[in-house]
Design an enzyme around this catalytic site. Structure first.
Site, mmCIF file in Angstrom:
data_model
loop_
_atom_site.group_PDB
_atom_site.id
_atom_site.type_symbol
_atom_site.label_atom_id
_atom_site.label_comp_id
_atom_site.label_asym_id
_atom_site.label_seq_id
_atom_site.Cartn_x
_atom_site.Cartn_y
_atom_site.Cartn_z
ATOM 1 N N GLU A 300 -1.506 13.190 -11.686
ATOM 2 C CA GLU A 300 -1.691 11.574 -11.897
ATOM 3 C C GLU A 300 -1.623 11.160 -13.919
ATOM 4 O O GLU A 300 -1.089 9.924 -13.614
ATOM 5 C CB GLU A 300 -3.700 11.522 -12.517
ATOM 6 N N ARG A 304 1.118 7.901 -13.582
ATOM 7 C CA ARG A 304 0.084 6.808 -14.344
ATOM 8 C C ARG A 304 0.574 6.468 -15.500
ATOM 9 O O ARG A 304 1.372 5.022 -15.421
ATOM 10 C CB ARG A 304 -1.484 6.266 -13.839
ATOM 11 N N ASP A 433 2.203 13.876 0.979
ATOM 12 C CA ASP A 433 3.384 12.551 1.119
ATOM 13 C C ASP A 433 4.517 12.694 0.017
ATOM 14 O O ASP A 433 5.067 12.234 0.551
ATOM 15 C CB ASP A 433 2.008 11.358 1.439
ATOM 16 N N GLU A 569 -0.858 1.102 0.120
ATOM 17 C CA GLU A 569 0.645 1.897 0.604
ATOM 18 C C GLU A 569 1.647 0.489 2.154
ATOM 19 O O GLU A 569 2.516 0.400 2.002
ATOM 20 C CB GLU A 569 -0.070 3.197 1.178
ATOM 21 N N THR A 658 5.745 6.370 -7.385
ATOM 22 C CA THR A 658 4.714 6.494 -6.876
ATOM 23 C C THR A 658 3.428 6.025 -7.124
ATOM 24 O O THR A 658 2.528 5.862 -6.147
ATOM 25 C CB THR A 658 4.429 8.025 -6.002
#
Length: 669
Positions: A300, A304, A433, A569, A658
């Protein structure tokens, strides 16, 4: 006899003349003086009318000659310039190098010698309506100092000027075909130097090379208004903290690093929000400190924080963001100190220690294989190869592991043994994913040279088709389910809706055309996950009906799955689909979703909240939390979806991580 007669007598006169005498009597000796006198006498013998006609003809011929020379000048000039450009292009093609860190034009596509793949439409993106196309590379400039943003009720041009560099050259090269994929020939890449270098600052282009801004439209203005409303709540009630709690007018902390602020930096830049950006930059400069005793999640914080800082550096050229990126990047490196080189999930960025979760020594596959774009880019910018080396080792190791099923990977991997665990469960949802997403995107980032990554991606998509793809009833929606120990489950996470956009991106980069067809079918399904729900908002998880039942829709929602977290998404995939097809329906679907967010999740005092119940508009059960990705991803993709400017984050020059942070595609060197 008569006397003989004498022959008649002939008389001769001999005259001898000297050269001087010849000239004196007017003889011809071809001298210039003689010719001038001769021509002048002939001219004087002409009548006045004859002389006038001759002079007129000479003047007419002179005028015609001047006109002819003028008309021939431009073609000759353009031909000469073209020849020079051709020679310049030929000199550039053999060696590929990074133009500048800000915008790296995409590698040339293999347009020639396609063989059996000549029919692949995704290789040539269709023209979008009202798009100002440019053959040049471009760089997003900082927000103009003289531009004031208008509200949705005061429309104006607020998108920053985009600038262009050299024209991308398409070359006729032989292509490599791998199981239906058309890919570039393998080329050598210059590895990052282990020597630290000073980063190059993204260069500004001259004013004459700049492109006129494309006027933003009403839908984009609505996105700007939504962002400002969300930012108002964050600034007033959660400034400098991780996430806003809009209903209680407070905040929540995860890492204590201003997560929402960092995640939203490049969104503000792209939306042209100059004042908000400058306020956030000031906080980054004065208040963002990574030297603190706090555990952060490697995945994360990478996607980010590191991704957001790198992206903002590329868009703005401000070295502050690169310095902060190097700082956090170095502090995350202890995660890779494991027996298997598979990183731990958590890092204490102050103490320089790392550890797995308390309950297991496993990391999730998605987390350890979805940090590569960011660390590789950090190596490229700093010249320090340790970042790229660490994440490349992870990918090479996963490539060799057993336990896959036709390219599909399990969800967990052990940091001690380096082996997959919890075998037999395969999903494209949570915990797996972005592994598939980053296989393709790393290949694109590196200039389509790392074919091992492409092979893994192609095998995985074939595995999806073989094991996870089904159609629902009654509308026959194509969806991606899950496989657990040989048993198929018609369960699909909203997270899986990243897949249509990824498939479309692969098709755009030359992969097999049926990937685009599958993308079109899946994005329709993702839209229906919104459209078939009372609030127009998708739940976190849906189950599809495989058999037609009276009174039942395709989508079934269980009570534990009906929450909505403001996820991006579906909007992400709508953006890719519109960018590559130009089909307006994708914009319309996105507009419906934005209206539903505004109707059911907007908090009057500022901000948006996730909700627990998408099925009951009168009982939404708000969760009092605005995830950082709502500003970092959802609204950014909304703004880009509604834009008709293909050069606003050109997908031949940038690849999104992502968390929707655009990073440059490398020019081969």
């Amino acid at each position: 006899s008569a006397a003989p007669t004498s022959p008649p007598r002939r008389d001769f006169i001999s005259v001898t003349l000297s050269p001087e005498e010849v000239v004196g009597v007017g003889g011809y000796n071809n001298s210039k003086a003689w010719r001038r006198r001769f021509c002048w006498r002939k001219w004087k013998q002409l009548s006045r009318l004859q002389r006038s006609i001759i002079l007129f003809l000479i003047a007419a011929l002179a005028v015609c000659g001047v006109i002819s020379c003028t008309s021939m000048g431009e073609p000759w000039k353009s031909l000469t310039n073209k020849s020079l450009d051709d020679r310049r292009t030929e000199a550039e093609i053999p060696g590929l190098k990074l133009a500048n860190p800000a915008v790296l034009p995409a590698p040339q596509k293999a347009d020639a010698n396609l063989g059996d793949y000549a029919e692949l439409s995704p290789q040539k993106p269709p023209k979008l309506p009202h798009v100002r196309r440019s053959p040049s590379s471009l760089q997003l400039k900082p927000p103009r100092r003289d531009v004031k943003l208008k509200t949705r009720h005061d429309t104006s041009r607020i998108v920053e000027k985009l600038v262009q560099a050299e024209k991308e050259v398409k070359t006729e090269k032989s292509v490599i075909s791998w199981r239906g994929a058309v890919i570039e020939p393998d080329q050598s890449t210059e590895p990052p130097s282990s020597k630290i270098k000073e980063p190059e600052k993204p260069s500004s282009l001259e004013a004459e090379d700049q492109k006129e801004p494309v006027p933003i439209n009403e839908r984009q203005l609505a996105v700007i208004e939504a962002f400002r409303h969300a930012w108002k709540g964050y600034k007033e009630f959660a400034w400098g903290h991780d996430e806003l709690k809009p209903l209680s007018k407070s905040y929540s902390e995860w890492f204590g690093l201003g997560l929402t602020l960092i995640d939203a930096l490049d969104t503000m830049w792209i939306l042209g929000l100059k004042e908000e950006f400058e306020e956030a930059r000031k906080w980054i400069a004065n208040d963002l400190v990574f030297d603190k005793n706090v555990d952060v999640n490697l995945f994360e914080s990478t996607i980010r924080i590191l991704g957001g800082l790198l992206s903002t550096y590329h868009l703005s050229g401000d070295s502050l963001f690169l310095e902060k990126a190097k700082d956090i990047g170095n502090r995350l490196m202890p995660a890779f100190k494991t027996p298997s080189k598979i990183p731990y999930s958590d890092v204490n960025i102050g103490r320089g220690t790392a550890h797995p979760p308390r309950w297991t020594s496993d990391s999730t596959v998605a987390e350890v294989t979805s940090i590569q774009l960011e660390f590789r880019e950090l190596s490229r910018l700093t010249g320090d190869e340790k970042f790229q080396k660490a994440v490349d080792e992870v990918m090479k190791h996963v490539h060799t592991l057993s336990g896959k099923k036709d390219g599909l990977v399990p969800m967990f991997i052990n940091t001690n043994s380096g082996q997959f665990t919890h075998l037999g469960v395969y999903t494209l949802g949570a915990r797996a994913d972005s592994y598939y997403e980053y296989l393709l995107k790393q290949w694109i980032q590196s200039g389509k040279k790392e074919n091992e990554l492409l092979e893994d991606y192609m095998r995985a998509i074939e595995g999806v088709k073989k094991h996870l793809l089904q159609r629902s009833q009654p509308k026959k929606l194509t969806f991606v389910g899950e496989l657990a120990h040989g048993h198929f489950s018609a369960k699909m996470d909203h997270l899986v809706c990243f897949l249509p956009g990824t498939l479309a991106l692969g098709a755009h980069n030359g992969l097999t055309a049926d990937h685009m067809k599958l993308a079109e079918a899946l994005v329709e399904t993702c839209y229906q996950m919104y459209a078939q729900v009372a609030t127009g908002l998708s739940p976190e998880i849906v189950h599809f009906n495989l058999h037609a039942q009276k009174g039942h829709k395709d989508v079934e929602i269980k009570p534990a799955d009906r929450h909505n977290l403001l996820r991006p998404e579906t909007v992400e995939s709508l953006f890719y689909m519109y960018r590559f097809t130009g089909d307006k329906k994708y914009q319309d679907w996105g507009w419906e979703i934005l209206q539903s967010f505004n109707k059911y999740t907007r908090v009057p005092t500022g901000g948006y909240t996730s909700i627990n119940n998408v099925e009951n508009p009168s009982s939404l059960e708000p969760r009092d939390k605005m995830e950082s990705f709502f500003l970092g991803e959802t609204l950014k993709y909304m703004f880009l979806l509604f834009s008709d400017d293909i050069d606003l984050i050109n997908l031949d020059k940038f690849v999104f991580n992502t968390e929707a942070h655009p990073l440059p595609i490398w020019l081969p060197a």
